[in-house]
Scaffold this motif. Structure first.
Motif, PDB file in Angstrom:
ATOM      1  N   TYR A   1       0.865  -1.186   0.000  1.00  0.00           N
ATOM      2  CA  TYR A   1       0.000   0.000   0.000  1.00  0.00           C
ATOM      3  C   TYR A   1       0.899   1.233   0.000  1.00  0.00           C
ATOM      4  O   TYR A   1       1.684   1.444   0.928  1.00  0.00           O
ATOM      5  CB  TYR A   1      -0.912   0.013   1.225  1.00  0.00           C
ATOM      6  CG  TYR A   1      -1.842   1.210   1.263  1.00  0.00           C
ATOM      7  CD1 TYR A   1      -2.934   1.290   0.405  1.00  0.00           C
ATOM      8  CD2 TYR A   1      -1.595   2.269   2.135  1.00  0.00           C
ATOM      9  CE1 TYR A   1      -3.776   2.400   0.424  1.00  0.00           C
ATOM     10  CE2 TYR A   1      -2.428   3.373   2.168  1.00  0.00           C
ATOM     11  CZ  TYR A   1      -3.514   3.431   1.307  1.00  0.00           C
ATOM     12  OH  TYR A   1      -4.348   4.527   1.322  1.00  0.00           O
ATOM     13  N   ALA A   2       0.809   2.006  -1.069  1.00  0.00           N
ATOM     14  CA  ALA A   2       1.645   3.197  -1.196  1.00  0.00           C
ATOM     15  C   ALA A   2       0.920   4.229  -2.048  1.00  0.00           C
ATOM     16  O   ALA A   2       0.233   3.889  -3.025  1.00  0.00           O
ATOM     17  CB  ALA A   2       2.998   2.847  -1.827  1.00  0.00           C
ATOM     18  N   ASP A   3       1.064   5.486  -1.658  1.00  0.00           N
ATOM     19  CA  ASP A   3       0.466   6.605  -2.405  1.00  0.00           C
ATOM     20  C   ASP A   3      -1.038   6.412  -2.603  1.00  0.00           C
ATOM     21  O   ASP A   3      -1.596   6.694  -3.677  1.00  0.00           O
ATOM     22  CB  ASP A   3       1.166   6.776  -3.764  1.00  0.00           C
ATOM     23  CG  ASP A   3       2.661   7.049  -3.617  1.00  0.00           C
ATOM     24  OD1 ASP A   3       3.023   7.753  -2.650  1.00  0.00           O
ATOM     25  OD2 ASP A   3       3.431   6.539  -4.440  1.00  0.00           O
ATOM     26  N   GLY A   4      -1.681   5.877  -1.549  1.00  0.00           N
ATOM     27  CA  GLY A   4      -3.129   5.726  -1.593  1.00  0.00           C
ATOM     28  C   GLY A   4      -3.632   4.609  -2.494  1.00  0.00           C
ATOM     29  O   GLY A   4      -4.820   4.555  -2.800  1.00  0.00           O
ATOM     30  N   LYS A   5      -2.740   3.698  -2.910  1.00  0.00           N
ATOM     31  CA  LYS A   5      -3.136   2.624  -3.803  1.00  0.00           C
ATOM     32  C   LYS A   5      -2.700   1.269  -3.248  1.00  0.00           C
ATOM     33  O   LYS A   5      -1.569   1.113  -2.792  1.00  0.00           O
ATOM     34  CB  LYS A   5      -2.522   2.835  -5.188  1.00  0.00           C
ATOM     35  CG  LYS A   5      -2.988   1.822  -6.233  1.00  0.00           C
ATOM     36  CD  LYS A   5      -2.387   2.124  -7.594  1.00  0.00           C
ATOM     37  CE  LYS A   5      -2.860   1.116  -8.642  1.00  0.00           C
ATOM     38  NZ  LYS A   5      -2.262   1.385  -9.962  1.00  0.00           N
ATOM     39  N   LEU A   6      -3.608   0.314  -3.279  1.00  0.00           N
ATOM     40  CA  LEU A   6      -3.316  -1.039  -2.821  1.00  0.00           C
ATOM     41  C   LEU A   6      -2.954  -1.920  -4.019  1.00  0.00           C
ATOM     42  O   LEU A   6      -3.664  -1.940  -5.026  1.00  0.00           O
ATOM     43  CB  LEU A   6      -4.542  -1.631  -2.112  1.00  0.00           C
ATOM     44  CG  LEU A   6      -4.326  -2.976  -1.412  1.00  0.00           C
ATOM     45  CD1 LEU A   6      -3.490  -2.776  -0.150  1.00  0.00           C
ATOM     46  CD2 LEU A   6      -5.653  -3.633  -1.074  1.00  0.00           C
ATOM     47  N   GLU A   7      -1.829  -2.633  -3.903  1.00  0.00           N
ATOM     48  CA  GLU A   7      -1.394  -3.529  -4.970  1.00  0.00           C
ATOM     49  C   GLU A   7      -1.178  -4.933  -4.403  1.00  0.00           C
ATOM     50  O   GLU A   7      -0.705  -5.086  -3.277  1.00  0.00           O
ATOM     51  CB  GLU A   7      -0.094  -3.034  -5.602  1.00  0.00           C
ATOM     52  CG  GLU A   7      -0.233  -1.694  -6.320  1.00  0.00           C
ATOM     53  CD  GLU A   7       1.075  -1.229  -6.942  1.00  0.00           C
ATOM     54  OE1 GLU A   7       2.076  -1.981  -6.811  1.00  0.00           O
ATOM     55  OE2 GLU A   7       1.098  -0.150  -7.543  1.00  0.00           O
ATOM     56  N   ILE A   8      -1.554  -5.940  -5.197  1.00  0.00           N
ATOM     57  CA  ILE A   8      -1.391  -7.338  -4.780  1.00  0.00           C
ATOM     58  C   ILE A   8      -0.646  -8.094  -5.871  1.00  0.00           C
ATOM     59  O   ILE A   8      -1.044  -8.072  -7.040  1.00  0.00           O
ATOM     60  CB  ILE A   8      -2.754  -8.008  -4.519  1.00  0.00           C
ATOM     61  CG1 ILE A   8      -3.511  -7.293  -3.412  1.00  0.00           C
ATOM     62  CG2 ILE A   8      -2.569  -9.487  -4.156  1.00  0.00           C
ATOM     63  CD1 ILE A   8      -4.902  -7.852  -3.148  1.00  0.00           C
ATOM     64  N   ASN A   9       0.452  -8.747  -5.491  1.00  0.00           N
ATOM     65  CA  ASN A   9       1.184  -9.620  -6.397  1.00  0.00           C
ATOM     66  C   ASN A   9       0.533 -11.013  -6.309  1.00  0.00           C
ATOM     67  O   ASN A   9       0.883 -11.830  -5.466  1.00  0.00           O
ATOM     68  CB  ASN A   9       2.656  -9.690  -6.007  1.00  0.00           C
ATOM     69  CG  ASN A   9       3.451 -10.604  -6.920  1.00  0.00           C
ATOM     70  OD1 ASN A   9       2.926 -11.140  -7.902  1.00  0.00           O
ATOM     71  ND2 ASN A   9       4.724 -10.807  -6.609  1.00  0.00           N
ATOM     72  N   ASP A  10      -0.439 -11.260  -7.157  1.00  0.00           N
ATOM     73  CA  ASP A  10      -1.266 -12.461  -7.037  1.00  0.00           C
ATOM     74  C   ASP A  10      -0.491 -13.756  -7.211  1.00  0.00           C
ATOM     75  O   ASP A  10      -0.938 -14.803  -6.749  1.00  0.00           O
ATOM     76  CB  ASP A  10      -2.424 -12.386  -8.035  1.00  0.00           C
ATOM     77  CG  ASP A  10      -3.450 -11.332  -7.649  1.00  0.00           C
ATOM     78  OD1 ASP A  10      -4.384 -11.676  -6.905  1.00  0.00           O
ATOM     79  OD2 ASP A  10      -3.302 -10.167  -8.066  1.00  0.00           O
ATOM     80  N   LYS A  11       0.667 -13.723  -7.868  1.00  0.00           N
ATOM     81  CA  LYS A  11       1.454 -14.936  -8.019  1.00  0.00           C
ATOM     82  C   LYS A  11       1.966 -15.449  -6.677  1.00  0.00           C
ATOM     83  O   LYS A  11       2.255 -16.640  -6.528  1.00  0.00           O
ATOM     84  CB  LYS A  11       2.637 -14.680  -8.959  1.00  0.00           C
ATOM     85  CG  LYS A  11       2.226 -14.485 -10.423  1.00  0.00           C
ATOM     86  CD  LYS A  11       3.447 -14.317 -11.306  1.00  0.00           C
ATOM     87  CE  LYS A  11       3.030 -14.168 -12.768  1.00  0.00           C
ATOM     88  NZ  LYS A  11       4.203 -14.015 -13.660  1.00  0.00           N
ATOM     89  N   GLU A  12       2.105 -14.545  -5.714  1.00  0.00           N
ATOM     90  CA  GLU A  12       2.588 -14.935  -4.389  1.00  0.00           C
ATOM     91  C   GLU A  12       1.453 -15.101  -3.380  1.00  0.00           C
ATOM     92  O   GLU A  12       1.695 -15.413  -2.219  1.00  0.00           O
ATOM     93  CB  GLU A  12       3.587 -13.889  -3.866  1.00  0.00           C
ATOM     94  CG  GLU A  12       4.839 -13.729  -4.714  1.00  0.00           C
ATOM     95  CD  GLU A  12       5.688 -14.987  -4.709  1.00  0.00           C
ATOM     96  OE1 GLU A  12       5.665 -15.705  -3.683  1.00  0.00           O
ATOM     97  OE2 GLU A  12       6.350 -15.270  -5.718  1.00  0.00           O
TER      98      GLU A  12
END
Length: 437
Positions: A291-302
């Protein structure tokens, strides 16, 4: 008035929680008064004598129940658990006290009419005491006599349209979660699969032919509401292959306090101001969320599909669209070789009617287990004794990096040269690079 004095059992009523002792006393009073005029077919004092024999067991420090032989209904090898008291003169009401297991409907959906039917049968021909439900899942009728077994079976099957459950070295009554009927996270129709498998394998449920018990459990999503991973020899757990869907506006609403985390449940503590880093990112077992700069990111491969992030922010995150299930095998309670969780066998399978792919895996496992399993050895113990590689061979499933818990630290899989040629070698090397310390 109580027939037996029970000072030790009375202590179990003194705590803050409801006590089974109170329930048995209540049923004893009902049977003594018999205001409904029920024609009891077993001794009226059954509940009083049950309390008496249990009190004696507490006082003596040993059980006064014995297994006096095999009892059941004609044509069935399971469904009835024989129980006799070793003090029949002192407690004639429980000289016989057999347990009858009744198959629960899938996901345990009942109508009032059905419950009234089965309880009327049990009030007349049993003790009136039930366990809703046993750890296997069945409706459990506690306490009846041998002459009543065929009568109970006839009335259950003809008047209540329900069958006996499993007991002994056979397939136990399959159990499923609520699935698509109630759960938005369901990745397959667990109720449909549970019903179909129950109908398909009736012979294995009623006529013991296995080395020991075998349990199916069906969880429609990784939240695992029937705890299939820990409680069944054959677990089918819903999963998705593609990406978790993210609503960034809803994420911002959680961070800003507009939405309450955990669907508003307090979880026994005050969440206070929601800290997405602390409550979601840092708790991800796969360390795949940022979670950075108001955005959530998910690395779905992991992603390990643990459901924590989705459960914490259900309005912001949702399971993927490419859905199916994983099949895992070998869980059991601590009997011979200690407790054991399931091992991943089929990483992903589409679960669609008529469910032939799932049934094929089951039948291949049974053929091997019935040939190689020792007496009273669960599938998980046979797997440990003979090796997981053998299970892959008999089911025709190719070794996959996902079968290995830790590269080079887990001797569970013994790789053969032909298994790591071409694309398999690239998959294994990529897996090792991602997880090297």
């Amino acid at each position: 008035m109580a027939k037996h004095k029970t000072p030790l059992l009375d202590e179990l009523e003194s705590g803050p929680w409801p006590s089974f002792v109170s329930d048995v006393k209540q049923e004893a009073e009902v049977r003594a008064k018999n205001e409904k005029g029920v024609e009891y077919q077993i001794p009226v004092e059954v509940c009083d004598d049950l309390l008496g024999v249990l009190e004696l067991s507490y006082a003596d420090g040993e059980t006064h129940w014995k297994h006096g032989g095999i009892v059941g209904v004609f044509g069935y090898g399971g469904g009835v658990i024989g129980r006799y008291c070793d003090q029949p003169e002192m407690f004639p009401g429980v000289a016989h006290f057999h347990t009858v297991r009744v198959a629960q409907p899938t996901a345990k959906y009942y109508t009032t009419e059905f419950l009234n039917k089965i309880i009327d049968i049990w009030d007349m021909r049993g003790s009136g005491l039930t366990n809703m439900h046993g750890s296997t899942g069945d409706i459990v009728f506690l306490g009846t006599t041998t002459p009543q077994l065929e009568e109970i079976f006839f009335e259950l099957t003809h008047n209540a349209d329900v069958d006996l459950g499993g007991s002994g070295s056979n397939l136990r009554t399959p159990a499923a979660c609520l699935g698509m009927s109630r759960c938005e996270y369901a990745c397959y129709d667990a109720q449909a699969l549970c019903y179909d498998m129950t109908m398909e394998f009736q012979d294995e449920l009623h006529r013991p032919a296995f080395p020991y018990k075998f349990k199916f459990k069906f969880d429609a999503c990784p939240n695992s509401c029937v705890c299939a991973l820990a409680r069944s020899d054959f677990s089918v757990v819903g999963i998705w292959k593609d990406e978790i869907r993210i609503d960034q506006e809803a994420v911002a609403a959680y961070v800003g306090g507009e939405f309450k985390p955990n669907a508003g449940a307090h979880s026994g503590r005050d969440w206070g101001a929601f800290d997405i880093q602390k409550e979601v990112v840092d708790l991800c077992p796969g360390k795949c969320i940022k979670y950075a700069d108001g955005k959530l990111e998910i690395n779905d491969k992991e992603c390990m599909h643990c459901m924590h992030c989705i459960n914490t922010m259900p309005r912001a995150l949702m399971i993927g669209n490419d859905r199916g299930a994983s099949i895992l095998c070998g869980a059991k309670a601590p009997i011979l070789d200690g407790p054991q969780l399931s091992s991943l066998l089929v990483p992903f399978i589409k679960v669609e009617e008529p469910f032939d792919e799932v049934k094929e895996v089951v039948e291949n496992i049974w053929d091997w287990w019935m040939e190689e399993g020792k007496n009273r050895e669960r599938l998980g113990e046979t797997m440990r004794r003979m090796g997981f590689q053998k299970l892959l061979e008999v089911t025709g499933i190719k070794a996959d990096p996902r079968h290995v818990q830790e590269p080079r630290h887990n001797p569970y899989i013994f790789w053969k040269a032909e298994d790591v040629d071409g694309p398999w070698e690239r998959d294994v090397n990529e897996y090792r690079k991602r997880h090297q310390r």
